[in-house]
Scaffold this motif. Structure first.
Motif, PDB file in Angstrom:
ATOM      1  N   ALA A  81     -11.468 -12.542 -13.492  1.00  0.00           N
ATOM      2  CA  ALA A  81     -11.939 -11.154 -13.465  1.00  0.00           C
ATOM      3  C   ALA A  81     -10.982 -10.289 -12.639  1.00  0.00           C
ATOM      4  O   ALA A  81     -10.677  -9.145 -13.021  1.00  0.00           O
ATOM      5  CB  ALA A  81     -13.342 -11.095 -12.882  1.00  0.00           C
ATOM      6  N   PHE A  82     -10.516 -10.831 -11.526  1.00  0.00           N
ATOM      7  CA  PHE A  82      -9.565 -10.102 -10.676  1.00  0.00           C
ATOM      8  C   PHE A  82      -8.318  -9.731 -11.471  1.00  0.00           C
ATOM      9  O   PHE A  82      -7.838  -8.595 -11.414  1.00  0.00           O
ATOM     10  CB  PHE A  82      -9.189 -10.981  -9.473  1.00  0.00           C
ATOM     11  N   ALA A 139       1.771  -4.297 -14.844  1.00  0.00           N
ATOM     12  CA  ALA A 139       1.089  -5.119 -13.838  1.00  0.00           C
ATOM     13  C   ALA A 139       1.133  -6.595 -14.228  1.00  0.00           C
ATOM     14  O   ALA A 139       1.080  -6.941 -15.404  1.00  0.00           O
ATOM     15  CB  ALA A 139      -0.349  -4.661 -13.669  1.00  0.00           C
ATOM     16  N   THR A 140       1.238  -7.462 -13.229  1.00  0.00           N
ATOM     17  CA  THR A 140       1.302  -8.907 -13.455  1.00  0.00           C
ATOM     18  C   THR A 140      -0.052  -9.581 -13.291  1.00  0.00           C
ATOM     19  O   THR A 140      -0.229 -10.721 -13.702  1.00  0.00           O
ATOM     20  CB  THR A 140       2.292  -9.551 -12.478  1.00  0.00           C
ATOM     21  N   GLY A 141      -1.000  -8.887 -12.682  1.00  0.00           N
ATOM     22  CA  GLY A 141      -2.310  -9.481 -12.452  1.00  0.00           C
ATOM     23  C   GLY A 141      -2.417 -10.202 -11.121  1.00  0.00           C
ATOM     24  O   GLY A 141      -3.482 -10.723 -10.788  1.00  0.00           O
ATOM     25  N   LYS A 142      -1.330 -10.237 -10.365  1.00  0.00           N
ATOM     26  CA  LYS A 142      -1.351 -10.926  -9.069  1.00  0.00           C
ATOM     27  C   LYS A 142      -1.764 -10.003  -7.931  1.00  0.00           C
ATOM     28  O   LYS A 142      -2.158 -10.470  -6.862  1.00  0.00           O
ATOM     29  CB  LYS A 142       0.029 -11.518  -8.778  1.00  0.00           C
ATOM     30  N   GLU A 143      -1.649  -8.684  -8.153  1.00  0.00           N
ATOM     31  CA  GLU A 143      -2.010  -7.721  -7.122  1.00  0.00           C
ATOM     32  C   GLU A 143      -2.840  -6.604  -7.749  1.00  0.00           C
ATOM     33  O   GLU A 143      -2.706  -6.307  -8.934  1.00  0.00           O
ATOM     34  CB  GLU A 143      -0.755  -7.134  -6.463  1.00  0.00           C
ATOM     35  N   MET A 144      -3.693  -5.987  -6.949  1.00  0.00           N
ATOM     36  CA  MET A 144      -4.598  -4.960  -7.469  1.00  0.00           C
ATOM     37  C   MET A 144      -4.460  -3.676  -6.647  1.00  0.00           C
ATOM     38  O   MET A 144      -4.460  -3.697  -5.426  1.00  0.00           O
ATOM     39  CB  MET A 144      -6.038  -5.462  -7.408  1.00  0.00           C
ATOM     40  N   HIS A 145      -4.353  -2.557  -7.377  1.00  0.00           N
ATOM     41  CA  HIS A 145      -4.284  -1.248  -6.734  1.00  0.00           C
ATOM     42  C   HIS A 145      -5.675  -0.781  -6.325  1.00  0.00           C
ATOM     43  O   HIS A 145      -6.688  -1.284  -6.820  1.00  0.00           O
ATOM     44  CB  HIS A 145      -3.655  -0.222  -7.684  1.00  0.00           C
ATOM     45  N   VAL A 205     -13.017  -0.539   3.103  1.00  0.00           N
ATOM     46  CA  VAL A 205     -12.717  -1.970   3.121  1.00  0.00           C
ATOM     47  C   VAL A 205     -11.338  -2.238   2.540  1.00  0.00           C
ATOM     48  O   VAL A 205     -10.585  -3.065   3.058  1.00  0.00           O
ATOM     49  CB  VAL A 205     -13.792  -2.757   2.337  1.00  0.00           C
ATOM     50  N   PHE A 206     -10.989  -1.528   1.474  1.00  0.00           N
ATOM     51  CA  PHE A 206      -9.669  -1.715   0.863  1.00  0.00           C
ATOM     52  C   PHE A 206      -8.561  -1.360   1.850  1.00  0.00           C
ATOM     53  O   PHE A 206      -7.567  -2.099   1.990  1.00  0.00           O
ATOM     54  CB  PHE A 206      -9.541  -0.848  -0.392  1.00  0.00           C
ATOM     55  N   SER A 207      -8.707  -0.238   2.534  1.00  0.00           N
ATOM     56  CA  SER A 207      -7.695   0.190   3.517  1.00  0.00           C
ATOM     57  C   SER A 207      -7.606  -0.784   4.684  1.00  0.00           C
ATOM     58  O   SER A 207      -6.525  -0.992   5.261  1.00  0.00           O
ATOM     59  CB  SER A 207      -8.044   1.591   4.039  1.00  0.00           C
ATOM     60  N   LYS A 208      -8.725  -1.395   5.030  1.00  0.00           N
ATOM     61  CA  LYS A 208      -8.764  -2.345   6.139  1.00  0.00           C
ATOM     62  C   LYS A 208      -8.086  -3.661   5.779  1.00  0.00           C
ATOM     63  O   LYS A 208      -7.366  -4.241   6.607  1.00  0.00           O
ATOM     64  CB  LYS A 208     -10.212  -2.590   6.540  1.00  0.00           C
ATOM     65  N   ILE A 209      -8.285  -4.133   4.560  1.00  0.00           N
ATOM     66  CA  ILE A 209      -7.782  -5.445   4.156  1.00  0.00           C
ATOM     67  C   ILE A 209      -6.307  -5.421   3.795  1.00  0.00           C
ATOM     68  O   ILE A 209      -5.550  -6.332   4.139  1.00  0.00           O
ATOM     69  CB  ILE A 209      -8.607  -5.983   2.961  1.00  0.00           C
ATOM     70  N   LYS A 210      -5.866  -4.389   3.106  1.00  0.00           N
ATOM     71  CA  LYS A 210      -4.467  -4.354   2.662  1.00  0.00           C
ATOM     72  C   LYS A 210      -3.532  -4.172   3.849  1.00  0.00           C
ATOM     73  O   LYS A 210      -3.925  -3.732   4.924  1.00  0.00           O
ATOM     74  CB  LYS A 210      -4.254  -3.227   1.656  1.00  0.00           C
ATOM     75  N   GLU A 227      -6.320 -13.370  -2.497  1.00  0.00           N
ATOM     76  CA  GLU A 227      -6.892 -13.845  -1.236  1.00  0.00           C
ATOM     77  C   GLU A 227      -7.460 -12.681  -0.432  1.00  0.00           C
ATOM     78  O   GLU A 227      -8.543 -12.788   0.166  1.00  0.00           O
ATOM     79  CB  GLU A 227      -5.825 -14.592  -0.423  1.00  0.00           C
ATOM     80  N   GLN A 228      -6.735 -11.560  -0.408  1.00  0.00           N
ATOM     81  CA  GLN A 228      -7.245 -10.371   0.272  1.00  0.00           C
ATOM     82  C   GLN A 228      -8.462  -9.801  -0.450  1.00  0.00           C
ATOM     83  O   GLN A 228      -9.365  -9.246   0.178  1.00  0.00           O
ATOM     84  CB  GLN A 228      -6.137  -9.315   0.359  1.00  0.00           C
ATOM     85  N   PHE A 229      -8.465  -9.956  -1.757  1.00  0.00           N
ATOM     86  CA  PHE A 229      -9.597  -9.518  -2.574  1.00  0.00           C
ATOM     87  C   PHE A 229     -10.865 -10.251  -2.151  1.00  0.00           C
ATOM     88  O   PHE A 229     -11.944  -9.645  -2.020  1.00  0.00           O
ATOM     89  CB  PHE A 229      -9.260  -9.775  -4.042  1.00  0.00           C
ATOM     90  N   LYS A 230     -10.753 -11.542  -1.936  1.00  0.00           N
ATOM     91  CA  LYS A 230     -11.912 -12.325  -1.511  1.00  0.00           C
ATOM     92  C   LYS A 230     -12.367 -11.915  -0.110  1.00  0.00           C
ATOM     93  O   LYS A 230     -13.566 -11.916   0.181  1.00  0.00           O
ATOM     94  CB  LYS A 230     -11.582 -13.819  -1.558  1.00  0.00           C
TER      95      LYS A 230
END
Length: 219
Positions: A54-55, A66-72, A99-104, A114-117
């Protein structure tokens, strides 16, 4: 002199010579080893969880490069919206952005799987407050697993009383009324121009066109 000659004599190699190998057997063994490693690597590569799948689908949405390895961040917000992570009560679009700004990373504009999780773990605490940390993570994963981006369809026109009144031919008056028949179907040219009636009947006569039928029937 005899002693010196005896000392200088090289020891005899008693190791038996190796039997000549069969080139065909060596090639077969190498091929089996290669196939075994390849199948193992293929199995490892194919073991993608429903969450990661899904990610990847959301990560490449709207971006052909996009390669599917990273998400904007835009796709991250869409995922949270389409998968109902955002419920408007416990989790809002603002929470998702924070949360997105905190994790990236500070200089990064994307997050890895991994950051997505990690981001989901942060949101799970707010989304499922009445559950334990482990259960909350499992529940938020269930919301996303197997999901794909929702593609918006054509926006349907919203009817309004004003529009309905303007398009209701039964309410038309004057020359506009003459352009439509009682069912609301346009008369075409007959509704725009005064056409000469050469049928011989008085305009509006209900039995127009029946004369020939009656005459033929009486013969």
């Amino acid at each position: 002199m005899a002693d010196n000659k005896a000392k200088s004599t090289k020891p005899v190699n008693k190791t038996p010579p190796k039997s000549p190998s069969d080139p065909a057997k060596e090639r077969a063994a190498k091929r089996l080893s290669y196939d075994s490693n390849s199948s193992h690597e293929g199995a490892m590569a194919g073991e993608i969880s429903a969450l990661e799948e899904a990610f990847r689908k959301f990560a490449i949405h709207g971006d052909t490069r996009a390669t599917g390895k990273e998400m904007h961040g835009k796709n991250w917000s869409k995922l949270c919206k389409d998968c109902h992570v955002i419920d408007g009560k416990n989790v809002t679009i603002t929470d998702v952005d924070i949360v997105f700004s905190k994790i990236k990373g500070k200089s990064s504009r994307t997050i890895t799987f991994e950051q997505f999780k990690e981001a989901l773990q942060e949101l799970s605490k707010k989304r499922f407050k009445d559950k334990s940390d482990e259960e909350a993570v499992q529940e938020i994963h269930k919301l996303i697993e197997g999901k794909v981006p929702i593609i918006s369809g054509v926006t349907k026109a919203i009817s309004s009383p004003t529009v309905s009144r303007l398009t209701d031919t039964s309410k038309f008056t004057g020359s506009h009324k003459e352009r439509f028949d009682p069912s609301g179907k346009g008369k075409g040219k007959a509704g725009r121009e005064d056409l000469v009636d050469a049928s011989g009947y008085v305009s509006g006569y209900k039995h127009a066109g029946t004369y020939d039928h009656k005459v033929q029937g009486s013969k």
